[in-house]
Motif scaffolding. Sequence first.
Motif, PDB file in Angstrom:
ATOM      1  N   LEU A 288       4.675  -4.289 -11.640  1.00 54.67           N
ATOM      2  CA  LEU A 288       4.151  -4.016 -10.297  1.00 54.67           C
ATOM      3  C   LEU A 288       4.267  -5.237  -9.394  1.00 54.67           C
ATOM      4  CD1 LEU A 288       0.981  -1.934 -11.239  1.00 54.67           C
ATOM      5  CD2 LEU A 288       3.155  -1.081 -10.370  1.00 54.67           C
ATOM      6  N   ASP A 289       3.957  -6.420  -9.919  1.00 59.82           N
ATOM      7  CA  ASP A 289       4.087  -7.640  -9.117  1.00 59.82           C
ATOM      8  C   ASP A 289       5.540  -7.884  -8.714  1.00 59.82           C
ATOM      9  OD1 ASP A 289       1.404  -8.127  -9.207  1.00 59.82           O
ATOM     10  OD2 ASP A 289       1.513  -9.484 -10.917  1.00 59.82           O
ATOM     11  N   ALA A 290       6.466  -7.617  -9.631  1.00 57.56           N
ATOM     12  CA  ALA A 290       7.890  -7.785  -9.306  1.00 57.56           C
ATOM     13  C   ALA A 290       8.302  -6.815  -8.190  1.00 57.56           C
ATOM     14  CB  ALA A 290       8.738  -7.561 -10.555  1.00 57.56           C
ATOM     15  N   LEU A 291       7.783  -5.597  -8.222  1.00 55.64           N
ATOM     16  CA  LEU A 291       8.100  -4.627  -7.165  1.00 55.64           C
ATOM     17  C   LEU A 291       7.547  -5.089  -5.822  1.00 55.64           C
ATOM     18  CD1 LEU A 291       9.037  -1.851  -6.096  1.00 55.64           C
ATOM     19  CD2 LEU A 291       6.827  -0.938  -6.886  1.00 55.64           C
TER      20      LEU A 291
ATOM     21  N   PHE B  65       3.559   6.340 -15.251  1.00 54.86           N
ATOM     22  CA  PHE B  65       3.555   7.653 -15.906  1.00 54.86           C
ATOM     23  C   PHE B  65       3.333   7.526 -17.409  1.00 54.86           C
ATOM     24  CE2 PHE B  65       6.070  10.975 -18.072  1.00 54.86           C
ATOM     25  CZ  PHE B  65       5.318  12.078 -17.704  1.00 54.86           C
ATOM     26  N   LEU B  66       4.058   6.617 -18.065  1.00 53.20           N
ATOM     27  CA  LEU B  66       3.906   6.438 -19.515  1.00 53.20           C
ATOM     28  C   LEU B  66       2.524   5.912 -19.877  1.00 53.20           C
ATOM     29  CD1 LEU B  66       7.398   4.982 -20.506  1.00 53.20           C
ATOM     30  CD2 LEU B  66       6.578   7.322 -20.767  1.00 53.20           C
ATOM     31  N   HIS B  67       2.005   4.997 -19.077  1.00 52.91           N
ATOM     32  CA  HIS B  67       0.668   4.467 -19.360  1.00 52.91           C
ATOM     33  C   HIS B  67      -0.397   5.548 -19.180  1.00 52.91           C
ATOM     34  CE1 HIS B  67      -2.050   0.645 -19.045  1.00 52.91           C
ATOM     35  NE2 HIS B  67      -2.386   1.439 -20.036  1.00 52.91           N
TER      36      HIS B  67
ATOM     37  N   ASP C 148       0.825  -1.209   0.000  1.00 48.00           N
ATOM     38  CA  ASP C 148       0.000   0.000   0.000  1.00 48.00           C
ATOM     39  C   ASP C 148       0.861   1.262   0.000  1.00 48.00           C
ATOM     40  OD1 ASP C 148      -2.290  -1.519   0.017  1.00 48.00           O
ATOM     41  OD2 ASP C 148      -2.440  -1.553   2.212  1.00 48.00           O
ATOM     42  N   VAL C 149       1.928   1.257   0.795  1.00 49.82           N
ATOM     43  CA  VAL C 149       2.821   2.426   0.836  1.00 49.82           C
ATOM     44  C   VAL C 149       3.493   2.638  -0.518  1.00 49.82           C
ATOM     45  CG1 VAL C 149       4.925   3.352   1.871  1.00 49.82           C
ATOM     46  CG2 VAL C 149       3.192   2.290   3.318  1.00 49.82           C
ATOM     47  N   LEU C 150       3.897   1.559  -1.157  1.00 50.55           N
ATOM     48  CA  LEU C 150       4.517   1.683  -2.480  1.00 50.55           C
ATOM     49  C   LEU C 150       3.528   2.254  -3.494  1.00 50.55           C
ATOM     50  CD1 LEU C 150       6.557  -1.651  -2.659  1.00 50.55           C
ATOM     51  CD2 LEU C 150       7.464   0.663  -2.396  1.00 50.55           C
ATOM     52  N   LYS C 151       2.281   1.783  -3.450  1.00 51.05           N
ATOM     53  CA  LYS C 151       1.266   2.324  -4.370  1.00 51.05           C
ATOM     54  C   LYS C 151       1.051   3.811  -4.113  1.00 51.05           C
ATOM     55  CE  LYS C 151      -1.323  -2.002  -4.883  1.00 51.05           C
ATOM     56  NZ  LYS C 151      -2.597  -2.715  -4.591  1.00 51.05           N
ATOM     57  N   GLY C 152       1.017   4.192  -2.827  1.00 55.15           N
ATOM     58  CA  GLY C 152       0.824   5.608  -2.517  1.00 55.15           C
ATOM     59  C   GLY C 152       1.962   6.471  -3.023  1.00 55.15           C
ATOM     60  N   PHE C 153       3.183   6.030  -2.826  1.00 54.43           N
ATOM     61  CA  PHE C 153       4.324   6.808  -3.320  1.00 54.43           C
ATOM     62  C   PHE C 153       4.338   6.884  -4.847  1.00 54.43           C
ATOM     63  CE2 PHE C 153       7.039   5.933   0.708  1.00 54.43           C
ATOM     64  CZ  PHE C 153       6.387   6.986   1.333  1.00 54.43           C
ATOM     65  N   ILE C 154       3.965   5.792  -5.509  1.00 55.82           N
ATOM     66  CA  ILE C 154       3.914   5.812  -6.975  1.00 55.82           C
ATOM     67  C   ILE C 154       2.889   6.834  -7.462  1.00 55.82           C
ATOM     68  CG2 ILE C 154       3.213   4.445  -8.990  1.00 55.82           C
ATOM     69  CD1 ILE C 154       4.461   2.010  -7.650  1.00 55.82           C
TER      70      ILE C 154
ATOM     71  N   PHE D  91      11.253   0.087  -8.074  1.00 56.68           N
ATOM     72  CA  PHE D  91      10.334   1.186  -7.789  1.00 56.68           C
ATOM     73  C   PHE D  91      10.345   2.219  -8.913  1.00 56.68           C
ATOM     74  CE2 PHE D  91       9.596   5.394  -5.879  1.00 56.68           C
ATOM     75  CZ  PHE D  91       8.304   5.208  -5.421  1.00 56.68           C
ATOM     76  N   PHE D  92      11.522   2.601  -9.385  1.00 51.78           N
ATOM     77  CA  PHE D  92      11.587   3.585 -10.466  1.00 51.78           C
ATOM     78  C   PHE D  92      11.046   3.023 -11.783  1.00 51.78           C
ATOM     79  CE2 PHE D  92      14.737   5.643  -7.651  1.00 51.78           C
ATOM     80  CZ  PHE D  92      14.180   6.916  -7.631  1.00 51.78           C
ATOM     81  N   MET D  93      11.216   1.722 -12.009  1.00 53.07           N
ATOM     82  CA  MET D  93      10.596   1.102 -13.185  1.00 53.07           C
ATOM     83  C   MET D  93       9.087   1.191 -13.106  1.00 53.07           C
ATOM     84  SD  MET D  93      12.991  -2.286 -13.656  1.00 53.07           S
ATOM     85  CE  MET D  93      11.797  -3.044 -14.736  1.00 53.07           C
ATOM     86  N   ALA D  94       8.521   0.965 -11.923  1.00 48.11           N
ATOM     87  CA  ALA D  94       7.068   1.048 -11.752  1.00 48.11           C
ATOM     88  C   ALA D  94       6.575   2.476 -11.938  1.00 48.11           C
ATOM     89  CB  ALA D  94       6.683   0.517 -10.374  1.00 48.11           C
TER      90      ALA D  94
END
Length: 568
Positions: free
Chosen positions: A211-214, A243-245, A155-161, A235-238
């Motif tokens: 995202l699953d890999a992250l 952003f691109l999507h 959840d924290v990773l999704k929020g930061f993304i 994280f930066f790949m995600a």
Amino acid sequence: MADSLSSGLGEEKEKEKEDSEWDKKSDRVRNNTGKYGFTESLRFSDKNGDSKDKKRNLSDLSLFRFITTELTRGYFLEHNEAKYTERRERVYTCLRIPKELEKLMTFGFFLCLDAFLYVFTLLPLRVILALLRLLTLPCCGFSGSRLLQPAQVCDVLKGFIMVLCYSMMSYVDYSMMYHLIRGQSVIKLYIIYNMLEVADRLFSSFGQDILDALYWTATEPKEKKRAHIGVIPHFFMAVLYVFLHAILIMVQATTLNVAFNSHNKSLLTIMMSNNFVEIKGSVFKKFEKNNLFQMSNSDIKERFTNCILLLIVCLRNMEQFSWNADHLWVLFPDVVMVLASEVTVDVVKHAFITKFNDISADVYGEYKASLAFDLVSSRQKNAYTDYSDSVSRRMGFIPLPLALLLIRVVSSSVKIQGSLSFMCVLLFYLGMISLKVLNSIVLLGTSCIFVKEAKMEEKLFDPPPSAVSSRVNSKANRTKIVHTAPQKEATSEEEGLPDNTEAANLVQSSASALPKIDSDTFLTTPDEDEEKIIIINTGQDGDGLEPRRPKKDLLEIDRFTICGNRID
């Protein structure tokens, strides 16, 4: 003298032969005349017999008799009862398809809505709770082996993304993109829109893996040997992917907005006709049940995404006209036209696919049960994934980029000034939470009913699929011929020769034992979603050929899993 005598005798014999043949023919003619009433000969015909024959033929070949026969002749369909019963069942199946399909589409639409609302409502609250736990942990004392639970880390990773991507999206000028796209020709925009649809599928297939890999890299137990590049690169790949999507979906929405605002609506008509081209590309192909499940999930995701894109178009147009309610009724017919064409294309496509491939309409009930199983299993104690992630894998719907774009459009279209505006935003947020909770409760109850009707309760307590089983299931669509021979010692070279010939004969017989497809059944080369492994036992105790065809369960079919020889 002798020559003259011999020639005279020869002529007399020939005359006698001719007379005898003539007498025989005349006797034959008399017999035929007596039996059949007409004469038959090579050089002779009776005038009376000819006249009778002509009269009879004329009476038999009269126009009146032909018309009478055509009007009164009959046939019995019951002589081919099975064929006509099957045709009737096909008609009934086609009539049932719209109802069953729309049930599945409605259920899947609210599943996507639930995952989409989760990003706006519960995800921020879960991120706040995880951060509070992380901040208050030194005060409360450290107990346990983890600072945060795996779900809280995700959840924290999704929020930061979301925060990072929103800050990057704020530098993208929507108005400049609109005018840049509007200056292109109609044909260019049509090609661009088709390319964007293909790119959206590619981004969705690869993005969920990123995202699953992250998530797994961040929550993997530390006892295991490190076999990854680290959490920060993932994280930066995600972030880059989201952003691109989001930019890609923004270009789609802008192209659709240009089509709505064109004067002659030619671009909108071309984009709608693109849906009907989809019928040509999918109807005249062989479909198995798993392929149809993938196509149904794709149609659900496409319908929900189109609704969000239409909402973005309406928001942008209402902002340009200072939120004049009259302009909304100008856009309303075009919106209804786009949605109606989408529904019509889906119904026609699925009706003919089920007809040509002889698939029952009851299969859509199985599809609903499979989607409901994902929702129910995510509420279990032994759940191994979040429900929004399972929807992403099953349908190819990733809510993060679409939610990011909607936040960007709403924040730029709606100006928040003063305390009253903040109160309205707070009330709107509470209303979204209420809608999310109500939708989740109704979906959970409906899903439990579907799972019970499909008798899938026992699978809820099964352990999650291991990596070995998933690796085995990924080897579908391959035909293997495995030679197994008993372990015997070779005594001489002479004994090896008959063994080889016997094995060659078995290989030839196995080739003939492979399933053959009738070319009259399907117009195209069919594909198969089953793994065909033929084991050739060269021993004397075996049965020779042992075909084994493991089928893939619907619960193992994700949106971008290869079924047969393609992804639908």
